[in-house]
Design a protein around this motif. Structure first.
Motif, short mmCIF file in Angstrom:
data_model
loop_
_atom_site.label_atom_id
_atom_site.label_comp_id
_atom_site.label_asym_id
_atom_site.label_seq_id
_atom_site.Cartn_x
_atom_site.Cartn_y
_atom_site.Cartn_z
N PHE A 80 0.37 -1.30 0.08
CA PHE A 80 0.30 0.25 -0.44
C PHE A 80 0.98 1.11 0.43
O PHE A 80 1.52 1.72 0.74
N ASP A 81 0.44 2.51 -1.17
CA ASP A 81 1.24 3.02 -1.12
C ASP A 81 0.98 4.64 -0.73
O ASP A 81 0.59 4.96 -1.98
N THR A 82 1.32 4.61 0.39
CA THR A 82 0.62 5.69 0.83
C THR A 82 1.99 6.72 1.82
O THR A 82 3.08 6.47 2.11
N GLU A 83 1.49 8.27 1.56
CA GLU A 83 1.99 8.82 1.74
C GLU A 83 3.56 8.49 3.75
O GLU A 83 3.86 8.89 3.98
N ARG A 84 1.71 8.21 4.46
CA ARG A 84 2.07 7.63 6.16
C ARG A 84 1.91 6.42 6.21
O ARG A 84 0.56 6.00 5.33
N HIS A 85 2.06 5.40 6.84
CA HIS A 85 2.33 4.28 7.41
C HIS A 85 2.10 4.55 8.68
O HIS A 85 3.02 4.74 9.56
N VAL A 86 0.63 4.52 9.61
CA VAL A 86 0.87 4.56 10.94
C VAL A 86 0.49 3.00 11.26
O VAL A 86 -0.21 2.86 11.07
N PHE A 87 1.10 2.77 12.56
CA PHE A 87 0.58 2.18 12.87
C PHE A 87 0.16 2.28 14.95
O PHE A 87 0.98 2.75 15.69
N ILE A 88 -1.17 2.60 15.54
CA ILE A 88 -1.73 2.15 16.25
C ILE A 88 -1.05 0.62 16.95
O ILE A 88 -1.83 -0.30 17.15
N GLY A 89 -0.35 0.94 18.94
CA GLY A 89 0.06 -0.44 19.20
C GLY A 89 -0.47 0.13 20.87
O GLY A 89 -0.71 0.41 21.31
N ALA A 90 -0.26 -1.03 21.40
CA ALA A 90 -0.18 -0.38 22.79
C ALA A 90 0.90 -1.29 24.11
O ALA A 90 0.82 -1.66 24.42
N GLY A 91 2.40 -0.82 23.09
CA GLY A 91 3.01 -1.04 24.50
C GLY A 91 4.31 -0.74 23.44
O GLY A 91 4.55 -0.54 22.61
N GLU A 92 5.19 -0.91 24.45
CA GLU A 92 7.41 -0.98 24.00
C GLU A 92 7.79 -1.23 23.01
O GLU A 92 7.52 -1.06 21.95
N ALA A 93 7.00 -2.61 23.03
CA ALA A 93 7.16 -4.04 21.58
C ALA A 93 6.83 -3.37 20.24
O ALA A 93 7.35 -3.54 19.76
N ASP A 94 5.26 -2.57 20.63
CA ASP A 94 4.89 -2.34 19.36
C ASP A 94 5.78 -1.11 18.86
O ASP A 94 5.60 -0.64 17.67
N ALA A 95 6.03 -0.29 19.60
CA ALA A 95 6.91 1.07 19.57
C ALA A 95 8.04 0.15 19.01
O ALA A 95 8.38 1.36 17.87
N SER A 96 8.58 -0.29 19.42
CA SER A 96 9.85 -0.84 18.65
C SER A 96 9.86 -1.21 17.72
O SER A 96 10.54 -1.18 16.49
N LEU A 97 8.74 -2.21 16.90
CA LEU A 97 8.24 -2.87 16.42
C LEU A 97 8.06 -1.93 15.23
O LEU A 97 8.77 -1.84 13.81
N ALA A 98 7.30 -0.86 15.09
CA ALA A 98 7.10 0.33 14.48
C ALA A 98 8.88 1.18 13.95
O ALA A 98 8.06 0.66 12.65
N GLU A 99 9.66 0.80 15.13
CA GLU A 99 10.87 1.14 14.59
C GLU A 99 11.21 0.74 13.71
O GLU A 99 11.95 1.06 12.60
N GLU A 100 11.19 -0.65 13.40
CA GLU A 100 11.96 -1.30 13.17
C GLU A 100 11.70 -1.06 11.95
O GLU A 100 12.40 -2.15 10.80
#
Length: 138
Positions: A80-100
């Protein structure tokens, strides 16, 4: 939460984050107003995601399937080629995963506050009213 007009963003909810919202169906409908694609990713088995989305009448553009969250986020970003890809998560593991995986991360609490969504477990009785409430059926 104002991500701009439809077509600029792909939005992925981690299943636990979506489950922490009181009206996940309304959240999805709202998110579609400013997102091109909205879906759910999870490390849970496919049937768990399917059961939750079916019971809450959520129509998703993508979901993890048999893949885990990391592989799913990478695949969705390529697909999905969009300007932004935003991940709504529930904790530090999700934050790290988004960064990775190159996604923007937004904690569900912050997303709910910005968008005016209520936190709290979905109303199971309301979500399944008039439906077969079998939990073993995907």
């Amino acid at each position: 939460m104002n991500g701009g007009s439809s077509g600029e963003m792909t939005l992925a909810f981690e299943l636990a984050a979506l489950q922490s919202l009181s009206e996940p169906d309304a959240v999805f409908q709202d998110a579609r107003r400013w997102s091109a694609y909205v879906g759910v990713v999870s490390d849970e088995p496919t049937y768990v995601v399917t059961n939750f989305t079916r019971k809450n009448r959520i129509r998703q553009d993508f979901f993890s399937g048999p893949r885990g969250k990391a592989e799913s986020l990478e695949s969705v970003k390529r697909q999905f080629d969009t300007e932004r890809h935003v991940f709504i998560g529930a904790g530090e593991a999700d934050a790290s995963l988004a960064e990775e995986t190159g996604w923007e991360y937004l904690p569900v609490e912050d997303a709910a506050e910005k968008a005016g969504w209520d936190l709290g477990a979905p109303d199971e009785a309301g979500a399944t009213a008039g439906e077969d409430s079998r939990d073993d059926w995907p």
